[in-house]
Design a protein around this motif. Structure first.
Motif, PDB file in Angstrom:
ATOM      1  N   LYS A  87       0.834  -1.208   0.000  1.00 31.54           N
ATOM      2  CA  LYS A  87       0.000   0.000   0.000  1.00 31.54           C
ATOM      3  C   LYS A  87       0.871   1.261   0.000  1.00 31.54           C
ATOM      4  O   LYS A  87       0.601   2.216  -0.743  1.00 31.54           O
ATOM      5  CB  LYS A  87      -0.919  -0.024   1.227  1.00 31.54           C
ATOM      6  CG  LYS A  87      -1.894   1.111   1.302  1.00 31.54           C
ATOM      7  CD  LYS A  87      -2.806   0.960   2.519  1.00 31.54           C
ATOM      8  CE  LYS A  87      -3.741   2.135   2.666  1.00 31.54           C
ATOM      9  NZ  LYS A  87      -4.569   2.019   3.869  1.00 31.54           N
ATOM     10  N   LEU A  88       1.924   1.275   0.818  1.00 32.16           N
ATOM     11  CA  LEU A  88       2.804   2.436   0.896  1.00 32.16           C
ATOM     12  C   LEU A  88       3.540   2.683  -0.416  1.00 32.16           C
ATOM     13  O   LEU A  88       3.585   3.815  -0.900  1.00 32.16           O
ATOM     14  CB  LEU A  88       3.812   2.280   2.045  1.00 32.16           C
ATOM     15  CG  LEU A  88       4.820   3.409   2.213  1.00 32.16           C
ATOM     16  CD1 LEU A  88       4.131   4.745   2.496  1.00 32.16           C
ATOM     17  CD2 LEU A  88       5.817   3.065   3.318  1.00 32.16           C
ATOM     18  N   ILE A  89       4.097   1.646  -1.013  1.00 33.04           N
ATOM     19  CA  ILE A  89       4.862   1.887  -2.247  1.00 33.04           C
ATOM     20  C   ILE A  89       3.946   2.293  -3.408  1.00 33.04           C
ATOM     21  O   ILE A  89       4.346   3.080  -4.262  1.00 33.04           O
ATOM     22  CB  ILE A  89       5.785   0.709  -2.624  1.00 33.04           C
ATOM     23  CG1 ILE A  89       5.019  -0.569  -2.882  1.00 33.04           C
ATOM     24  CG2 ILE A  89       6.858   0.506  -1.580  1.00 33.04           C
ATOM     25  CD1 ILE A  89       5.887  -1.736  -3.330  1.00 33.04           C
ATOM     26  N   LYS A  90       2.728   1.815  -3.402  1.00 25.93           N
ATOM     27  CA  LYS A  90       1.768   2.265  -4.418  1.00 25.93           C
ATOM     28  C   LYS A  90       1.450   3.743  -4.227  1.00 25.93           C
ATOM     29  O   LYS A  90       1.329   4.493  -5.207  1.00 25.93           O
ATOM     30  CB  LYS A  90       0.493   1.429  -4.372  1.00 25.93           C
ATOM     31  CG  LYS A  90       0.665   0.056  -4.990  1.00 25.93           C
ATOM     32  CD  LYS A  90      -0.626  -0.740  -4.943  1.00 25.93           C
ATOM     33  CE  LYS A  90      -0.498  -2.075  -5.643  1.00 25.93           C
ATOM     34  NZ  LYS A  90      -1.765  -2.848  -5.595  1.00 25.93           N
ATOM     35  N   ARG A  91       1.326   4.179  -2.980  1.00 27.15           N
ATOM     36  CA  ARG A  91       1.086   5.602  -2.712  1.00 27.15           C
ATOM     37  C   ARG A  91       2.271   6.451  -3.149  1.00 27.15           C
ATOM     38  O   ARG A  91       2.091   7.513  -3.737  1.00 27.15           O
ATOM     39  CB  ARG A  91       0.829   5.836  -1.212  1.00 27.15           C
ATOM     40  CG  ARG A  91      -0.583   5.600  -0.793  1.00 27.15           C
ATOM     41  CD  ARG A  91      -0.867   6.206   0.561  1.00 27.15           C
ATOM     42  NE  ARG A  91      -0.865   7.671   0.522  1.00 27.15           N
ATOM     43  CZ  ARG A  91      -0.910   8.438   1.605  1.00 27.15           C
ATOM     44  NH1 ARG A  91      -0.961   7.884   2.813  1.00 27.15           N
ATOM     45  NH2 ARG A  91      -0.906   9.751   1.496  1.00 27.15           N
ATOM     46  N   VAL A  92       3.481   5.987  -2.836  1.00 19.10           N
ATOM     47  CA  VAL A  92       4.673   6.732  -3.239  1.00 19.10           C
ATOM     48  C   VAL A  92       4.695   6.878  -4.759  1.00 19.10           C
ATOM     49  O   VAL A  92       4.937   7.967  -5.292  1.00 19.10           O
ATOM     50  CB  VAL A  92       5.961   6.061  -2.715  1.00 19.10           C
ATOM     51  CG1 VAL A  92       7.199   6.696  -3.333  1.00 19.10           C
ATOM     52  CG2 VAL A  92       6.019   6.148  -1.189  1.00 19.10           C
ATOM     53  N   ALA A  93       4.428   5.795  -5.471  1.00 20.72           N
ATOM     54  CA  ALA A  93       4.431   5.845  -6.938  1.00 20.72           C
ATOM     55  C   ALA A  93       3.374   6.810  -7.468  1.00 20.72           C
ATOM     56  O   ALA A  93       3.617   7.536  -8.439  1.00 20.72           O
ATOM     57  CB  ALA A  93       4.207   4.446  -7.500  1.00 20.72           C
ATOM     58  N   ALA A  94       2.212   6.849  -6.827  1.00 19.40           N
ATOM     59  CA  ALA A  94       1.114   7.692  -7.300  1.00 19.40           C
ATOM     60  C   ALA A  94       1.248   9.157  -6.889  1.00 19.40           C
ATOM     61  O   ALA A  94       0.826  10.048  -7.628  1.00 19.40           O
ATOM     62  CB  ALA A  94      -0.218   7.144  -6.780  1.00 19.40           C
ATOM     63  N   GLU A  95       1.867   9.414  -5.721  1.00 20.43           N
ATOM     64  CA  GLU A  95       1.827  10.763  -5.157  1.00 20.43           C
ATOM     65  C   GLU A  95       3.170  11.477  -5.102  1.00 20.43           C
ATOM     66  O   GLU A  95       3.219  12.655  -4.748  1.00 20.43           O
ATOM     67  CB  GLU A  95       1.243  10.704  -3.734  1.00 20.43           C
ATOM     68  CG  GLU A  95      -0.175  10.158  -3.692  1.00 20.43           C
ATOM     69  CD  GLU A  95      -0.717  10.026  -2.282  1.00 20.43           C
ATOM     70  OE1 GLU A  95      -0.397  10.885  -1.436  1.00 20.43           O
ATOM     71  OE2 GLU A  95      -1.450   9.048  -2.018  1.00 20.43           O
ATOM     72  N   CYS A  96       4.255  10.788  -5.451  1.00 22.96           N
ATOM     73  CA  CYS A  96       5.598  11.376  -5.334  1.00 22.96           C
ATOM     74  C   CYS A  96       6.327  11.230  -6.659  1.00 22.96           C
ATOM     75  O   CYS A  96       6.911  10.187  -6.949  1.00 22.96           O
ATOM     76  CB  CYS A  96       6.376  10.694  -4.214  1.00 22.96           C
ATOM     77  SG  CYS A  96       5.563  10.750  -2.605  1.00 22.96           S
ATOM     78  N   THR A  97       6.320  12.266  -7.452  1.00 24.71           N
ATOM     79  CA  THR A  97       6.918  12.224  -8.778  1.00 24.71           C
ATOM     80  C   THR A  97       8.434  12.106  -8.711  1.00 24.71           C
ATOM     81  O   THR A  97       9.097  12.847  -7.980  1.00 24.71           O
ATOM     82  CB  THR A  97       6.542  13.499  -9.569  1.00 24.71           C
ATOM     83  OG1 THR A  97       5.123  13.610  -9.589  1.00 24.71           O
ATOM     84  CG2 THR A  97       7.088  13.453 -10.984  1.00 24.71           C
ATOM     85  N   GLY A  98       8.966  11.148  -9.454  1.00 24.54           N
ATOM     86  CA  GLY A  98      10.413  11.018  -9.611  1.00 24.54           C
ATOM     87  C   GLY A  98      11.155  10.436  -8.420  1.00 24.54           C
ATOM     88  O   GLY A  98      12.376  10.554  -8.336  1.00 24.54           O
ATOM     89  N   LYS A  99      10.468   9.793  -7.501  1.00 24.87           N
ATOM     90  CA  LYS A  99      11.125   9.209  -6.326  1.00 24.87           C
ATOM     91  C   LYS A  99      11.345   7.716  -6.547  1.00 24.87           C
ATOM     92  O   LYS A  99      10.466   7.009  -7.028  1.00 24.87           O
ATOM     93  CB  LYS A  99      10.280   9.401  -5.062  1.00 24.87           C
ATOM     94  CG  LYS A  99       9.882  10.836  -4.781  1.00 24.87           C
ATOM     95  CD  LYS A  99      11.069  11.755  -4.628  1.00 24.87           C
ATOM     96  CE  LYS A  99      10.593  13.172  -4.342  1.00 24.87           C
ATOM     97  NZ  LYS A  99      11.663  14.138  -4.372  1.00 24.87           N
ATOM     98  N   ASP A 100      12.542   7.244  -6.199  1.00 27.11           N
ATOM     99  CA  ASP A 100      12.801   5.809  -6.308  1.00 27.11           C
ATOM    100  C   ASP A 100      12.575   5.125  -4.966  1.00 27.11           C
ATOM    101  O   ASP A 100      12.454   5.773  -3.931  1.00 27.11           O
ATOM    102  CB  ASP A 100      14.199   5.524  -6.870  1.00 27.11           C
ATOM    103  CG  ASP A 100      15.326   6.028  -5.977  1.00 27.11           C
ATOM    104  OD1 ASP A 100      15.102   6.341  -4.796  1.00 27.11           O
ATOM    105  OD2 ASP A 100      16.472   6.099  -6.471  1.00 27.11           O
ATOM    106  N   ILE A 101      12.479   3.793  -5.012  1.00 29.21           N
ATOM    107  CA  ILE A 101      12.253   3.006  -3.807  1.00 29.21           C
ATOM    108  C   ILE A 101      13.311   1.922  -3.740  1.00 29.21           C
ATOM    109  O   ILE A 101      13.477   1.136  -4.680  1.00 29.21           O
ATOM    110  CB  ILE A 101      10.846   2.382  -3.789  1.00 29.21           C
ATOM    111  CG1 ILE A 101       9.781   3.482  -3.840  1.00 29.21           C
ATOM    112  CG2 ILE A 101      10.673   1.502  -2.549  1.00 29.21           C
ATOM    113  CD1 ILE A 101       8.362   2.977  -4.009  1.00 29.21           C
ATOM    114  N   TRP A 102      14.035   1.910  -2.629  1.00 30.74           N
ATOM    115  CA  TRP A 102      15.046   0.887  -2.336  1.00 30.74           C
ATOM    116  C   TRP A 102      14.521   0.007  -1.229  1.00 30.74           C
ATOM    117  O   TRP A 102      13.840   0.487  -0.314  1.00 30.74           O
ATOM    118  CB  TRP A 102      16.342   1.536  -1.870  1.00 30.74           C
ATOM    119  CG  TRP A 102      17.158   2.189  -2.936  1.00 30.74           C
ATOM    120  CD1 TRP A 102      16.732   3.050  -3.903  1.00 30.74           C
ATOM    121  CD2 TRP A 102      18.565   2.051  -3.129  1.00 30.74           C
ATOM    122  NE1 TRP A 102      17.783   3.460  -4.675  1.00 30.74           N
ATOM    123  CE2 TRP A 102      18.925   2.855  -4.212  1.00 30.74           C
ATOM    124  CE3 TRP A 102      19.551   1.330  -2.466  1.00 30.74           C
ATOM    125  CZ2 TRP A 102      20.232   2.955  -4.673  1.00 30.74           C
ATOM    126  CZ3 TRP A 102      20.862   1.436  -2.921  1.00 30.74           C
ATOM    127  CH2 TRP A 102      21.191   2.234  -4.010  1.00 30.74           C
TER     128      TRP A 102
END
Length: 158
Positions: A87-102
């Motif tokens: 749920k969190l990584i989907k939110r990051v992808a939808a709401e935070c432009t240009g941010k990567d996830i490690w």
């Protein structure tokens, strides 16, 4: 899902300046682990929607340019964490432009079950494998032991 620590500004756990969440719960319990306090899924405090909102706000804060989010632990791919992590990584992808996830996990990429694989398809960098004390090397970047592998899952992050 519980978590042990959240750092809104971190320069140690991935490239660039990041937000880092250390979740609780790890089945691997590696000898020599520096974060044994996170092994129990019940350790730390409950991850809330308010903290998820804070992470999104911190990633979008223009005062400090953040490259992305780091998820570590414990183990973000622990069964008790999967729903909230997804749920969190989907939110990051939808709401935070240009941010990567490690993400760091004790599971190997080839061992992931269906739900863990779904998480992996949405992140950019996965560092996999258990920490092995006999293979520990402080000179390794982003890894504690030489058996661990850095997987660049999104070619833009290489």
């Amino acid at each position: 899902m519980n978590y042990s620590k959240y750092y809104p500004v971190d320069v140690l756990n991935g490239e660039g300046t990041r937000c880092t969440l250390f979740v609780s719960g790890c089945v691997h319990q590696c000898k020599g682990c520096y974060n044994q306090s996170t092994w129990s899924p019940d350790a730390g405090v409950l991850f809330t929607e308010q903290l998820a909102d804070q992470i999104i706000d911190d990633l979008n804060d223009t005062r400090i340019k953040k490259q992305g989010l780091t998820l570590s632990g414990g183990d973000p791919l622990h069964p008790a964490n999967l729903d909230q992590v997804l749920k969190l990584i989907k939110r990051v992808a939808a709401e935070c432009t240009g941010k990567d996830i490690w993400m760091w996990t004790g599971y190997k990429l080839t061992e992931l079950n269906r739900q863990q694989q779904e998480v992996a398809t949405l992140i950019d960098v996965l560092i996999d494998g258990k920490f092995v004390r006999e293979l520990a090397d402080p000179n390794l970047q982003w890894r504690g032991s030489s058996n661990q592998v850095i997987h660049y899952l999104n070619k833009e992050t290489e």
